[in-house]
Design a protein around this motif. Sequence first.
Motif, short mmCIF file in Angstrom:
data_model
loop_
_atom_site.label_atom_id
_atom_site.label_comp_id
_atom_site.label_asym_id
_atom_site.label_seq_id
_atom_site.Cartn_x
_atom_site.Cartn_y
_atom_site.Cartn_z
N ASN A 221 0.85 -1.19 0.00
CA ASN A 221 0.00 0.00 0.00
C ASN A 221 0.89 1.25 0.00
N LEU A 222 0.88 1.96 -1.11
CA LEU A 222 1.67 3.18 -1.22
C LEU A 222 0.77 4.40 -1.32
N ASN A 223 -0.38 4.33 -0.65
CA ASN A 223 -1.28 5.47 -0.55
C ASN A 223 -1.04 6.17 0.79
N GLY A 224 -1.52 7.37 0.93
CA GLY A 224 -1.36 8.08 2.19
C GLY A 224 0.02 8.68 2.33
N SER A 225 0.25 9.25 3.50
CA SER A 225 1.53 9.93 3.78
C SER A 225 2.62 8.90 4.08
N PRO A 226 3.83 9.11 3.58
CA PRO A 226 4.33 10.26 2.81
C PRO A 226 4.33 10.02 1.31
N TRP A 227 3.60 9.01 0.86
CA TRP A 227 3.77 8.53 -0.51
C TRP A 227 3.28 9.51 -1.56
N GLN A 228 2.38 10.44 -1.17
CA GLN A 228 1.94 11.44 -2.17
C GLN A 228 3.10 12.34 -2.60
#
Length: 277
Positions: A221-228
């Motif tokens: 899961n690369l959604n959410g912080s800090p991935w944006q």
Amino acid sequence: MEKSYILGRQVGSGVDGSVCVITESSTGYQYGCKSIDRSDNAAVLHAHAEITMLERLRGHPNIVTYNGHFEDERQLHIVMDLEGDDLCSHLQERGPRPEKEAARILKAVVSAVAVCHERRVMHRDIKPDNILLPSKQSGYENVKLADFGASADFSDRRCFRDVEGTSYYVAPEVLTGTGYDEKVDIWSLGILLHVLLSGYVPFHGKSEADIFRNIKTRSLNLNGSPWQEISAEAKELLKGMLQKNPYRRLTLAQIMAHPWLNKETNESESEMLVDSY
């Protein structure tokens, strides 16, 4: 090893023993020394395996330098070059690294692992705790891969079934019991990159059983912080390294050739050249 040493301060500890600073009496040179209790048969077995691997891997700038070993009545001692803090302590102090710094660390460790695999050594316990920063103030490109106590020689066989490594970093195929090979190191490198960029591991749980279940079944899961805020190229590389199917996982050569890794490290090198004038 017929040399005399003076024992100094302890600088680390692990499952198999402690690490102290020792000083060679005749020269005053200081080294790091990993000491293992000889009454612990499993730890001694790991230590002898580590010595064998370190002898084989001598000479690479991103692998800790082995300087021999000796025994006394109670302990087996492995002497290595003295390095600085481990990367785990560094990240706890400073937090996740910007992409340029993460890329420099990753490139150095991948280079070390490539030499390990060329010499038929599978590390099996790549994690920030086993990556050492140089003792002098020099760049991340000089980090060193250490602690080969869980490593294995795959010269004569390519399928292993024993469970080795640290729970958060172990590859899914290690947990299925169907057998694994040196591609487990690439999975661990992927977890390392995730930690470098975000500050946390991608698969966690309240118990080791939970962690293992999530490694085997949960999607990355690369959604959410800090991935944006992290580039698409970095996330693409991460996804390629953390393929649950080892045959779909990127190879070390593909990682080294990846556009993100080369772009970030080339820019870092250019900046360092400008700073030096």
